[in-house]
Write a protein that holds these residues in place. Structure first.
Motif, PDB file in Angstrom:
ATOM      1  N   HIS A 103      39.094 -19.157  18.212  1.00 31.05           N
ATOM      2  CA  HIS A 103      38.257 -20.353  18.932  1.00 31.05           C
ATOM      3  C   HIS A 103      37.562 -21.243  19.097  1.00 31.05           C
ATOM      4  O   HIS A 103      36.519 -20.888  17.609  1.00 31.05           O
ATOM      5  CB  HIS A 103      38.173 -19.050  20.631  1.00 31.05           C
ATOM      6  CG  HIS A 103      38.686 -18.420  20.933  1.00 31.05           C
ATOM      7  ND1 HIS A 103      40.115 -17.730  21.802  1.00 31.05           N
ATOM      8  CD2 HIS A 103      38.423 -16.859  20.296  1.00 31.05           C
ATOM      9  CE1 HIS A 103      40.174 -17.151  22.076  1.00 31.05           C
ATOM     10  NE2 HIS A 103      39.791 -15.969  20.665  1.00 31.05           N
ATOM     11  N   ILE A 104      37.340 -22.273  19.596  1.00 27.34           N
ATOM     12  CA  ILE A 104      36.638 -23.765  19.222  1.00 27.34           C
ATOM     13  C   ILE A 104      35.602 -23.506  19.522  1.00 27.34           C
ATOM     14  O   ILE A 104      34.915 -23.853  18.607  1.00 27.34           O
ATOM     15  CB  ILE A 104      37.764 -24.946  19.859  1.00 27.34           C
ATOM     16  CG1 ILE A 104      39.128 -24.627  19.461  1.00 27.34           C
ATOM     17  CG2 ILE A 104      36.714 -26.013  19.486  1.00 27.34           C
ATOM     18  CD1 ILE A 104      40.390 -25.872  19.829  1.00 27.34           C
ATOM     19  N   SER A 105      35.630 -22.769  20.772  1.00 27.26           N
ATOM     20  CA  SER A 105      34.151 -22.849  21.700  1.00 27.26           C
ATOM     21  C   SER A 105      33.721 -22.083  21.233  1.00 27.26           C
ATOM     22  O   SER A 105      34.139 -20.727  21.345  1.00 27.26           O
ATOM     23  CB  SER A 105      34.792 -23.767  22.836  1.00 27.26           C
ATOM     24  OG  SER A 105      35.626 -22.399  23.834  1.00 27.26           O
TER      25      SER A 105
ATOM     26  N   VAL B 287      33.448 -18.923  23.038  1.00 29.15           N
ATOM     27  CA  VAL B 287      33.680 -18.125  23.962  1.00 29.15           C
ATOM     28  C   VAL B 287      32.612 -16.921  24.491  1.00 29.15           C
ATOM     29  O   VAL B 287      32.312 -16.738  25.894  1.00 29.15           O
ATOM     30  CB  VAL B 287      34.758 -17.169  24.575  1.00 29.15           C
ATOM     31  CG1 VAL B 287      35.848 -18.661  24.061  1.00 29.15           C
ATOM     32  CG2 VAL B 287      34.965 -16.477  23.188  1.00 29.15           C
TER      33      VAL B 287
ATOM     34  N   ASN C 242      45.401 -19.022  18.193  1.00 23.99           N
ATOM     35  CA  ASN C 242      44.664 -19.316  19.406  1.00 23.99           C
ATOM     36  C   ASN C 242      45.300 -19.547  20.155  1.00 23.99           C
ATOM     37  O   ASN C 242      45.811 -20.220  20.813  1.00 23.99           O
ATOM     38  CB  ASN C 242      43.977 -21.095  19.573  1.00 23.99           C
ATOM     39  CG  ASN C 242      43.404 -21.493  20.140  1.00 23.99           C
ATOM     40  OD1 ASN C 242      42.587 -20.178  21.330  1.00 23.99           O
ATOM     41  ND2 ASN C 242      41.386 -22.370  19.889  1.00 23.99           N
TER      42      ASN C 242
ATOM     43  N   HIS D  57      42.977 -14.060  27.006  1.00 26.23           N
ATOM     44  CA  HIS D  57      41.666 -13.505  28.168  1.00 26.23           C
ATOM     45  C   HIS D  57      42.671 -12.390  29.215  1.00 26.23           C
ATOM     46  O   HIS D  57      42.350 -12.030  29.762  1.00 26.23           O
ATOM     47  CB  HIS D  57      40.708 -13.974  29.072  1.00 26.23           C
ATOM     48  CG  HIS D  57      40.308 -15.078  28.154  1.00 26.23           C
ATOM     49  ND1 HIS D  57      39.459 -14.501  26.686  1.00 26.23           N
ATOM     50  CD2 HIS D  57      40.101 -16.172  27.614  1.00 26.23           C
ATOM     51  CE1 HIS D  57      39.073 -15.711  25.967  1.00 26.23           C
ATOM     52  NE2 HIS D  57      39.610 -16.817  27.147  1.00 26.23           N
TER      53      HIS D  57
ATOM     54  N   ARG E 246      40.661 -33.591  26.442  1.00 28.36           N
ATOM     55  CA  ARG E 246      40.284 -31.872  27.108  1.00 28.36           C
ATOM     56  C   ARG E 246      39.104 -31.974  26.912  1.00 28.36           C
ATOM     57  O   ARG E 246      38.706 -31.567  26.164  1.00 28.36           O
ATOM     58  CB  ARG E 246      41.125 -30.672  27.184  1.00 28.36           C
ATOM     59  CG  ARG E 246      41.085 -29.805  28.132  1.00 28.36           C
ATOM     60  CD  ARG E 246      41.605 -28.791  27.210  1.00 28.36           C
ATOM     61  NE  ARG E 246      41.576 -27.399  27.798  1.00 28.36           N
ATOM     62  CZ  ARG E 246      41.788 -26.126  27.478  1.00 28.36           C
ATOM     63  NH1 ARG E 246      42.105 -26.279  26.072  1.00 28.36           N
ATOM     64  NH2 ARG E 246      41.145 -25.337  28.344  1.00 28.36           N
TER      65      ARG E 246
ATOM     66  N   ALA F 134      43.871 -19.523  23.494  1.00 29.03           N
ATOM     67  CA  ALA F 134      43.158 -20.218  24.498  1.00 29.03           C
ATOM     68  C   ALA F 134      43.455 -19.633  25.850  1.00 29.03           C
ATOM     69  O   ALA F 134      42.535 -17.716  25.506  1.00 29.03           O
ATOM     70  CB  ALA F 134      44.016 -21.296  24.571  1.00 29.03           C
ATOM     71  N   ALA F 135      43.603 -19.652  26.321  1.00 31.29           N
ATOM     72  CA  ALA F 135      43.409 -19.093  28.238  1.00 31.29           C
ATOM     73  C   ALA F 135      44.248 -17.454  28.086  1.00 31.29           C
ATOM     74  O   ALA F 135      44.204 -16.082  28.597  1.00 31.29           O
ATOM     75  CB  ALA F 135      43.764 -19.393  29.645  1.00 31.29           C
TER      76      ALA F 135
ATOM     77  N   ARG G  14      35.842 -15.490  29.684  1.00 34.45           N
ATOM     78  CA  ARG G  14      35.987 -15.572  28.462  1.00 34.45           C
ATOM     79  C   ARG G  14      35.764 -14.513  26.854  1.00 34.45           C
ATOM     80  O   ARG G  14      35.664 -14.913  25.989  1.00 34.45           O
ATOM     81  CB  ARG G  14      36.055 -16.848  27.907  1.00 34.45           C
ATOM     82  CG  ARG G  14      36.202 -18.381  28.794  1.00 34.45           C
ATOM     83  CD  ARG G  14      35.677 -19.398  28.673  1.00 34.45           C
ATOM     84  NE  ARG G  14      35.859 -20.206  30.050  1.00 34.45           N
ATOM     85  CZ  ARG G  14      36.702 -20.966  29.765  1.00 34.45           C
ATOM     86  NH1 ARG G  14      38.397 -20.990  29.725  1.00 34.45           N
ATOM     87  NH2 ARG G  14      37.049 -21.559  30.790  1.00 34.45           N
TER      88      ARG G  14
ATOM     89  N   TYR H 268      35.299 -29.659  24.025  1.00 35.63           N
ATOM     90  CA  TYR H 268      36.717 -29.491  22.887  1.00 35.63           C
ATOM     91  C   TYR H 268      36.457 -30.669  21.561  1.00 35.63           C
ATOM     92  O   TYR H 268      37.624 -29.730  20.586  1.00 35.63           O
ATOM     93  CB  TYR H 268      37.623 -28.826  23.037  1.00 35.63           C
ATOM     94  CG  TYR H 268      38.040 -27.806  24.375  1.00 35.63           C
ATOM     95  CD1 TYR H 268      38.162 -26.327  23.547  1.00 35.63           C
ATOM     96  CD2 TYR H 268      37.983 -28.235  25.699  1.00 35.63           C
ATOM     97  CE1 TYR H 268      38.205 -25.036  24.484  1.00 35.63           C
ATOM     98  CE2 TYR H 268      38.096 -26.877  26.236  1.00 35.63           C
ATOM     99  CZ  TYR H 268      37.916 -25.880  25.643  1.00 35.63           C
ATOM    100  OH  TYR H 268      37.978 -24.192  26.306  1.00 35.63           O
TER     101      TYR H 268
HETATM  102  C1  DQA Z   1      39.711 -21.128  23.606  1.00 34.81           C
HETATM  103  C2  DQA Z   1      38.236 -20.545  25.073  1.00 34.81           C
HETATM  104  C3  DQA Z   1      39.822 -19.928  26.205  1.00 34.81           C
HETATM  105  O1  DQA Z   1      38.870 -19.183  26.750  1.00 34.81           O
HETATM  106  C4  DQA Z   1      39.913 -21.474  27.261  1.00 34.81           C
HETATM  107  O2  DQA Z   1      40.820 -20.597  27.714  1.00 34.81           O
HETATM  108  C5  DQA Z   1      40.940 -22.378  25.573  1.00 34.81           C
HETATM  109  C6  DQA Z   1      40.670 -22.527  24.511  1.00 34.81           C
HETATM  110  C7  DQA Z   1      38.871 -21.905  22.307  1.00 34.81           C
HETATM  111  O3  DQA Z   1      39.417 -22.366  21.435  1.00 34.81           O
HETATM  112  O4  DQA Z   1      37.499 -21.947  23.381  1.00 34.81           O
HETATM  113  O5  DQA Z   1      41.721 -22.811  26.485  1.00 34.81           O
HETATM  114  O6  DQA Z   1      40.734 -20.603  22.810  1.00 34.81           O
END
Ligand code: DQA
Length: 138
Positions: free
Chosen positions: A97-99, A101, A71, A77, A17, A73-74, A108, A22
């Motif tokens: 969070h990996i990224s 945000v 985590n 939020h 993905r 993820a979405a 985010r 990521y």
């Molecule tokens: C995430 C950041 C979220 O905004 C996103 O929806 C993800 C991954 C991250 O790990 O950076 O799915 O949680």
């Protein structure tokens, strides 16, 4: 010491993905290498794309385990339910969070989890999970 990593929706696709955001590694590869580095920790992993399953897992572990690394993820939020679950359980939760945000879309930048998390680790790639683990050990 029992610690669980809980990953939310679409994180089963890590490695495939959006690799520029990521990375190229699958979570299973990363998790196996983490387990080898921490042989004395009972480290578990759970992933679901379903909000209620994430909440059920937190209820299951949240009065017994030493730490949850989450985590969402979405759902981070959007989910009042997951935010409430973090508040409801006794086990401390570190949000990962990996990224970064905060360097992405504005939606985010709000988290239902952060107000009740023991800490938040953002933007360090998969290494964030290890940093969260270290926070429980030290
Ligand atoms: C995430 C950041 C979220 O905004 C996103 O929806 C993800 C991954 C991250 O790990 O950076 O799915 O949680």
């Amino acid at each position: 010491m029992k610690i669980i990593i809980i990953n939310g929706p679409n994180l089963n696709l890590l490695g495939k993905r959006e690799p520029t955001i990521y990375g190229n590694a699958s979570f299973e590869e990363y998790f196996n290498s983490l387990k080898k580095q921490y042989p004395n920790i009972q480290l578990e992993y759970f992933q679901s794309n379903i909000e209620g399953e994430l909440i059920d897992k937190m209820h299951e572990v949240g009065f017994d385990y030493h730490g949850v690394i989450l985590n969402a993820a979405a759902y981070t939020h959007t989910s009042v339910g997951i935010g409430d679950a973090v508040k409801a359980i006794e086990t401390p939760v570190v949000e990962v969070h990996i990224s970064n945000v905060y360097a992405r879309e504005e939606f985010r930048q709000h988290s239902y989890i952060s107000p009740n998390a023991a800490g938040v680790i953002v933007g360090f790639g998969l290494k964030g999970y290890q940093l969260a683990l270290e926070s429980f050990i030290k």
